[in-house]
Every structure is written in C-alpha cells, then in structure tokens.
Design an enzyme around this catalytic site. Sequence first.
Site, PDB file in Angstrom:
ATOM      1  N   CYS A 194       0.815  -1.219   0.000  1.00 56.65           N
ATOM      2  CA  CYS A 194       0.000   0.000   0.000  1.00 56.65           C
ATOM      3  C   CYS A 194       0.844   1.264   0.000  1.00 56.65           C
ATOM      4  O   CYS A 194       0.376   2.330  -0.415  1.00 56.65           O
ATOM      5  CB  CYS A 194      -0.959   0.003   1.184  1.00 56.65           C
ATOM      6  SG  CYS A 194      -0.170  -0.301   2.777  1.00 56.65           S
ATOM      7  N   HIS A 229      -2.458   6.926   3.268  1.00 51.70           N
ATOM      8  CA  HIS A 229      -0.992   7.004   3.192  1.00 51.70           C
ATOM      9  C   HIS A 229      -0.605   8.200   2.334  1.00 51.70           C
ATOM     10  O   HIS A 229      -1.072   8.343   1.193  1.00 51.70           O
ATOM     11  CB  HIS A 229      -0.408   5.744   2.557  1.00 51.70           C
ATOM     12  CG  HIS A 229      -0.394   4.552   3.478  1.00 51.70           C
ATOM     13  ND1 HIS A 229      -0.821   4.592   4.779  1.00 51.70           N
ATOM     14  CD2 HIS A 229       0.026   3.270   3.252  1.00 51.70           C
ATOM     15  CE1 HIS A 229      -0.679   3.390   5.325  1.00 51.70           C
ATOM     16  NE2 HIS A 229      -0.173   2.577   4.424  1.00 51.70           N
TER      17      HIS A 229
END
Length: 361
Positions: free
Chosen positions: A158, A253
Amino acid sequence: MVKLRAGILGATGAVGQNCILLLQNHDWFELTYLAASPKSAGRRFREAVEGRWIMQRDIPKNIEDLVLGNVHDLKEALEKCDFVFSAVELPTKEEVKELEMRYAQAGIPVVSNNSAHRFTEDVPMIIPEINPAHLNIIPVQRKNYGLDKGFIVVKPNCSIQSFMAPIHALMSEGYFPRRLIVSTEQALSGAGYPGISSLAISNNTIPYIQGEDEKTEKEPLKILGQVKNKVIVNYQGLDISATCTRVPVRDGHTAIVNLEFYKRKPSIEEILQIWNRYVSLPQEMSLPSAPRCPIIYRDEVDRPQPIIDIYAENGMAVTAGRLRKCDVLDIKFVGLSHNTIRGAAGGAILTAELLLKQGYL
C-alpha cells in the site's frame, strides 16, 4: 450476467473485513465463502469478529451468520467459490506461499494482498492502470507449476499506491524519471489490528516500519518492468530512496515525492495536463471499481489531506497536490491514497475485475 462466487481467506482481519464491505452488491461478484484460521473456523462470522470489527459500517446482514471455513480446507473452498481473495495471516511467508500455491494447484485462482509471492518471478504484481500486460505471464505460471484453472496474482504494498500512478502517467508521455526520493507518512490502519499501542503513537511519529523502505524501493521496479523470456524483468534506470514512517492518522498514506528526470523534462503545466487527462485500461473497460479519474489534482496550498481527500472516487483515486519545482532535483509533489481501499481490498477487487474481463476468471 451470472455473478462469480468469491471467497475470502483471512476474512476476520482488517483487509478481509474491508473486502466484505466492498463486495456488497458488486456487479460481477457474489461473496459466498469466508475462511479464517482453524481457531475461528466453525464459528459464525459475527461471533468470530466480536470486539474486533474495525470498519466504520456494520457487518452486512447477509454476512453475519455465515459460518467460517478453515483456510486449510481446500475441499470446502472448491465447493463454495470460483476464486478467492487472500488476506490470510500465517506465522511465516513460506507458509502463506505454500497455502496460496495449494489453492492454485486445486484449480482456484488466488488474488492476494500478501507479500509472500510479490517477488516470485512468474507471479504478476498488479496495479491495473499501470501493468495489466503482466497478466500475460499467467499461462507461463500455469505451465511452470502444472496448474489448470488456478493461478496467483498479487497486488503491491500500500505504501507505493500514492505515487505510482502520477509517475506512470508521466512515463506514458515520454518523461522518464531517473531518481526518486520519497518519504511516506503511513496510517495506523496499515499496521492491521490491534496494530500499534496508543501510548506509542499518540502525539508521536514512528520513523521506522519494518520492511517498508525496502518494499517501497523495490516493488515499483517490478511493476514498471516487462515480461521477457517467461519471467518479469525489473525496470532499469530508476533509482529509488525511501523513508517510511507511521503517523497518528487512521486511514490514508501520504507520499512526499522528489523526482529527477533524464534530459527530457516536463514543465509544471505539462504535468498538470498529463495528470488531468490520465486514464488507462480499467477506465477504458469501465470496470466497476475503476475510478473515473485515477489522479485528482488539488491546487489548494494545503491539500491533499487524509481526513478530507481519501474517499475521492470511492477511495480508489490518488489525490495529488503541491506540485512545484525542486531546487535539488526537478519537481516535487505530495500524493495521497486510501491504504485499505485502493492500497488493499479495493485494489484487489479491481484486479479481479480486470482478470474477469480478460478471460482469466
């Protein structure tokens, strides 16, 4: 259209839970099988996740009373599903590799969120907008392992989702990066559940996540590589330096990117035009989970922000901002993506949609 029956290995974990929500009312897939560790097998799903359901929506009513299977029982999976999403957690990566290969050998295609097979040379690691051509190695993989209907496809870590699409968009227009320096600020949900102690992360940043620097530096090179001589050969000519940190943010993120190009360098105006018009195969195919706009640029000076921007295009878009010239390299920008949707469950579902559309499922 008859829906394909989907299963989830590791259904009680954070990625599995997100898969359950995202597969509700899916156009092409029907969730028919949930499996977990032998400890949880035989229990109703709502009982197995009591006290550790971490999603922000309730467990779907049609899922609550599904009885969990044992991830090691392939016979039950064969009876109940056509393919599986793998988010299973086992003590070692070797055990995960062996389990996923057993499913493939049994004739069950595996779309995996795990890292175990990411660097297996005949297993494609897919971001559907960037390297759909890597799926062409599936027949080679089947031949190598004596597989019939089964195969393994993985999605990447990710941490790289928030900058790979903006860079690929530039490469698609002939602007090739030479050096990439990236610092990530990664959300707490990326650590799973129960994750990091509140005493460790409150009012704090942790400047180390085991294995993340290495994944962020290496995985893009495989994704940008090519299928040659029956293996996936890494991209050459791009040096990446990464520092990955954990921050007190629930989801999302962030990547702070500095980029240097070879001789041909785009202007800021050209970059914005390229990002704004960027589409790829998932958009051309109108895949159900594909964002209409894979890259969304925000020109506000204080964007993107996780709390505001992570759900752009249902959590499947990359939001970029703060694009400007860099005094050391050439340009710098900030990218943001939803780590548990685009970076995990949603990315896996989009990959499965691509596999179905291309005839592998």
